[in-house]
Motif scaffolding. Structure first.
Motif, PDB file in Angstrom:
ATOM      1  N   ASN A  37      12.582  67.549  54.384  1.00 21.77           N
ATOM      2  CA  ASN A  37      12.243  68.794  55.186  1.00 21.77           C
ATOM      3  C   ASN A  37      10.829  68.659  55.541  1.00 21.77           C
ATOM      4  O   ASN A  37      10.029  68.370  55.025  1.00 21.77           O
ATOM      5  N   VAL A  81      11.897  63.971  60.098  1.00 20.83           N
ATOM      6  CA  VAL A  81      12.743  62.997  60.309  1.00 20.83           C
ATOM      7  C   VAL A  81      12.493  62.435  61.855  1.00 20.83           C
ATOM      8  O   VAL A  81      12.500  63.342  62.713  1.00 20.83           O
ATOM      9  N   ASP A 296      24.105  74.267  62.123  1.00 20.22           N
ATOM     10  CA  ASP A 296      24.114  74.292  63.589  1.00 20.22           C
ATOM     11  C   ASP A 296      24.658  72.857  64.224  1.00 20.22           C
ATOM     12  O   ASP A 296      24.561  72.919  65.330  1.00 20.22           O
ATOM     13  N   LYS A 374      23.124  95.062  55.654  1.00 22.59           N
ATOM     14  CA  LYS A 374      22.465  93.871  55.996  1.00 22.59           C
ATOM     15  C   LYS A 374      21.374  93.505  54.931  1.00 22.59           C
ATOM     16  O   LYS A 374      21.333  92.227  54.854  1.00 22.59           O
TER      17      LYS A 374
HETATM   18  P1  FAD Z   1      18.531  76.076  59.500  1.00 21.99           P
HETATM   19  O1  FAD Z   1      18.519  77.067  58.760  1.00 21.99           O
HETATM   20  O2  FAD Z   1      17.786  76.204  61.025  1.00 21.99           O
HETATM   21  O3  FAD Z   1      17.533  74.606  58.887  1.00 21.99           O
HETATM   22  C1  FAD Z   1      17.094  73.399  59.516  1.00 21.99           C
HETATM   23  C2  FAD Z   1      16.151  73.067  58.687  1.00 21.99           C
HETATM   24  O4  FAD Z   1      15.805  71.666  59.253  1.00 21.99           O
HETATM   25  C3  FAD Z   1      14.769  73.824  58.869  1.00 21.99           C
HETATM   26  O5  FAD Z   1      14.297  73.954  57.562  1.00 21.99           O
HETATM   27  C4  FAD Z   1      13.942  72.838  59.742  1.00 21.99           C
HETATM   28  O6  FAD Z   1      12.567  72.989  59.416  1.00 21.99           O
HETATM   29  C5  FAD Z   1      14.431  71.395  59.288  1.00 21.99           C
HETATM   30  N1  FAD Z   1      14.182  70.394  60.481  1.00 21.99           N
HETATM   31  C6  FAD Z   1      14.597  70.437  61.527  1.00 21.99           C
HETATM   32  N2  FAD Z   1      14.185  69.287  62.130  1.00 21.99           N
HETATM   33  C7  FAD Z   1      13.743  68.647  61.342  1.00 21.99           C
HETATM   34  C8  FAD Z   1      13.031  67.209  61.195  1.00 21.99           C
HETATM   35  N3  FAD Z   1      13.264  66.492  62.503  1.00 21.99           N
HETATM   36  N4  FAD Z   1      12.572  66.779  59.991  1.00 21.99           N
HETATM   37  C9  FAD Z   1      12.768  67.285  58.911  1.00 21.99           C
HETATM   38  N5  FAD Z   1      13.015  68.613  58.950  1.00 21.99           N
HETATM   39  C10 FAD Z   1      13.634  69.303  59.969  1.00 21.99           C
HETATM   40  N6  FAD Z   1      23.345  83.664  61.346  1.00 21.99           N
HETATM   41  C11 FAD Z   1      24.041  84.582  60.452  1.00 21.99           C
HETATM   42  O7  FAD Z   1      25.056  84.337  59.896  1.00 21.99           O
HETATM   43  N7  FAD Z   1      23.813  85.916  60.117  1.00 21.99           N
HETATM   44  C12 FAD Z   1      22.794  86.371  60.932  1.00 21.99           C
HETATM   45  O8  FAD Z   1      22.533  87.689  60.639  1.00 21.99           O
HETATM   46  C13 FAD Z   1      21.804  85.697  61.798  1.00 21.99           C
HETATM   47  N8  FAD Z   1      20.748  85.944  62.250  1.00 21.99           N
HETATM   48  C14 FAD Z   1      20.042  85.391  62.988  1.00 21.99           C
HETATM   49  C15 FAD Z   1      18.835  85.852  63.579  1.00 21.99           C
HETATM   50  C16 FAD Z   1      17.777  85.343  64.098  1.00 21.99           C
HETATM   51  C17 FAD Z   1      16.660  85.558  64.748  1.00 21.99           C
HETATM   52  C18 FAD Z   1      18.231  83.685  64.340  1.00 21.99           C
HETATM   53  C19 FAD Z   1      17.268  82.786  65.362  1.00 21.99           C
HETATM   54  C20 FAD Z   1      19.595  83.131  64.047  1.00 21.99           C
HETATM   55  C21 FAD Z   1      20.285  83.877  63.108  1.00 21.99           C
HETATM   56  N9  FAD Z   1      21.498  83.421  62.522  1.00 21.99           N
HETATM   57  C22 FAD Z   1      22.310  84.198  61.716  1.00 21.99           C
HETATM   58  C23 FAD Z   1      21.929  82.031  62.948  1.00 21.99           C
HETATM   59  C24 FAD Z   1      21.290  81.272  61.426  1.00 21.99           C
HETATM   60  O9  FAD Z   1      20.082  81.462  61.347  1.00 21.99           O
HETATM   61  C25 FAD Z   1      21.597  79.809  61.738  1.00 21.99           C
HETATM   62  O10 FAD Z   1      23.139  79.478  62.181  1.00 21.99           O
HETATM   63  C26 FAD Z   1      21.264  79.071  60.485  1.00 21.99           C
HETATM   64  O11 FAD Z   1      19.934  79.059  60.155  1.00 21.99           O
HETATM   65  C27 FAD Z   1      21.653  77.502  60.629  1.00 21.99           C
HETATM   66  O12 FAD Z   1      21.396  77.069  59.347  1.00 21.99           O
HETATM   67  P2  FAD Z   1      21.199  75.307  59.488  1.00 21.99           P
HETATM   68  O13 FAD Z   1      21.183  75.014  57.649  1.00 21.99           O
HETATM   69  O14 FAD Z   1      22.107  74.760  59.914  1.00 21.99           O
HETATM   70  O15 FAD Z   1      19.824  75.307  60.023  1.00 21.99           O
END
Ligand code: FAD
Length: 397
Positions: A37, A81, A296, A374
């Motif tokens: 990360n 990465v 995502d 929530k």
């Molecule tokens: P993330 O949680 O975004 O984690 C990705 C990780 O990868 C991060 O730690 C980042 O630093 C790391 N990373 C990225 N690029 C690199 C790189 N090149 N090298 C190393 N590390 C890297 N969803 C819900 O279900 N309920 C909610 O209430 C909700 N509210 C939200 C409110 C807000 C303001 C936002 C912005 C989003 C919300 N979402 C909600 C959506 C949810 O947050 C995302 O769908 C979720 O975080 C995706 O999880 P993930 O594991 O794919 O990625």
């Protein structure tokens, strides 16, 4: 004898659940698990709208990664990465040596989708991570402080592009923040404009109409202006230009209108749609064995004729949990027994601290009850990450 190497990219909702699940399922002599990360902390994305508005300190939305993983089982590499070379089974890192893997889990999250809107990346802010929300908060406060001298309306006009989940939650949080901010900078509250602009015919597209009406009525009663059915065509240094030519001058423009998968996924050669890989029923990248894409960065369809599920923390967590369990079987030489099946548990959108709307199971909830639920959802995530001690350290009702 060397053991299989599992490399997990991204310590978000998906990556952390996968890492912790694999560490629980597999013994030390069965696999090496490495989690990469770019920061030493996990940020709770679902809370980022709070520090972005200034209603909470950003430390409330982040947790040190070493404090929530078992370092005897998971090797944590803090690095960025920069490339994924699927043919060589190598992950390129910015500061450390590259990493070799046998199994790769990609959970690198998303980046803003601009839909080709001119000037958006250059002239707007987005709620993406700790750095970006710190900047939004400080920028907004600086603009308010300048208003005291310059008295230009645009300095205290905030445009939020996109009235989906994130946009509405952010607007709700701004509403809570404004009385204090205006008091600090000697600005009459009624002078501030918060304008939420949405291209779709309604705010919160896809949400239950009764809940949407509740949210709109509540936020309008607090002074929020909604403009729907109107795409933003350009974002400039002065504000936004809407379809039809209307210009809104605003010193703060925050874009929440959509996301696409992390660019590293499409750059790796994996086939993507808006940067997201259409994974198979076992969350494997199309055409690649032992490469899994979650959160995502991935695209999951309920069935062939439907639109994909939206990217959510809930989806990411369920995918991570699934991989923790099923990938362990593959590493042991077996097969994944169950395909991934998403089980939506409901959605709750906050409208500031004390109000929310949502659907849990088939029940609609509004107001204080929804806001409380929530908070419980957030606390559950803390519990999954770090048990009761993390809840006690970070959880607030
Ligand atoms: P993330 O949680 O975004 O984690 C990705 C990780 O990868 C991060 O730690 C980042 O630093 C790391 N990373 C990225 N690029 C690199 C790189 N090149 N090298 C190393 N590390 C890297 N969803 C819900 O279900 N309920 C909610 O209430 C909700 N509210 C939200 C409110 C807000 C303001 C936002 C912005 C989003 C919300 N979402 C909600 C959506 C949810 O947050 C995302 O769908 C979720 O975080 C995706 O999880 P993930 O594991 O794919 O990625």
């Amino acid at each position: 004898m060397s053991v299989p190497r599992i490399v997990i990219l991204g310590a978000g909702y998906g990556g952390l659940m996968a890492a912790k699940g694999l560490a629980k399922e597999l013994n030390e002599n069965e696999a090496d698990i490495t989690l990469v990360n770019q920061n030493g902390y996990h940020y709770i994305t679902t809370k980022l709208h709070e520090p972005a508005a200034g209603t909470a300190h950003h430390d409330h939305a982040r947790i040190s990664i070493p404090s929530i993983i078992d370092s005897n089982r998971i090797k944590f590499v803090r690095d960025c990465v920069t490339g994924i070379h699927l043919d060589k089974k190598v992950v390129q890192l910015k500061n450390n040596d590259s990493l070799l893997y046998d199994y790769l889990v990609i959970g690198l999250g998303s980046v803003p989708e601009t839909f080709g809107i001119r000037g958006l990346l250059e002239n707007s802010y987005s709620i993406r991570n700790i750095n970006s929300v710190r900047i939004i908060r400080q920028h907004m406060e600086y603009m308010f402080s300048r208003y005291a001298l310059e008295k230009r309306q645009e300095l205290i006009t905030i445009v939020v592009g996109g009235a989906g989940f994130t946009g509405i939650e952010y607007v709700g949080e701004l509403v809570d923040r404004m009385p204090e901010l205006c008091h600090d900078y000697d600005i009459p509250l009624e002078k501030v404009r918060i304008i939420n602009i949405e291209a779709a015919p309604s705010v919160l597209p896809g949400f239950d109409q009764e809940l949407v009406d509740y949210a709109v009525k509540y936020l309008e009663s607090k002074g929020v202006e909604f403009i729907v059915n109107t795409p933003i065509e350009e974002c400039t240094e002065d504000g936004v230009i809407l379809k039809g030519g209307r210009e809104i001058k605003a010193a703060t423009v925050v874009w929440t209108g959509g996301v696409r998968g992390n660019k590293l996924v499409e750059d790796s050669g994996i086939e993507t749609m808006r940067g997201r890989a259409k994974v198979d029923r076992y969350l494997q990248a199309p055409g690649y064995d032992q490469i899994y894409v979650i959160g995502d960065c991935s695209l999951v369809f309920p069935d062939e004729n439907s639109r994909p599920y939206p990217p959510t923390a809930q989806m990411s967590m369920q995918q991570g949990k699934y991989l923790g369990r099923e990938l362990a079987k593959v590493v042991r030489g077996g097969k994944m027994e169950q395909p991934f099946e998403y089980k939506p548990k409901g959605t709750v959108a906050s409208l500031g601290r004390k109000e929310a709307i949502g659907v849990v199971g088939d029940r609609k909830i509004i107001g204080g009850t929804a806001a409380l639920i929530k908070k419980f959802i957030e606390i559950r995530w803390l519990f999954l990450l770090g048990g009761v001690s993390l809840v006690l350290r970070k959880g607030t009702l």
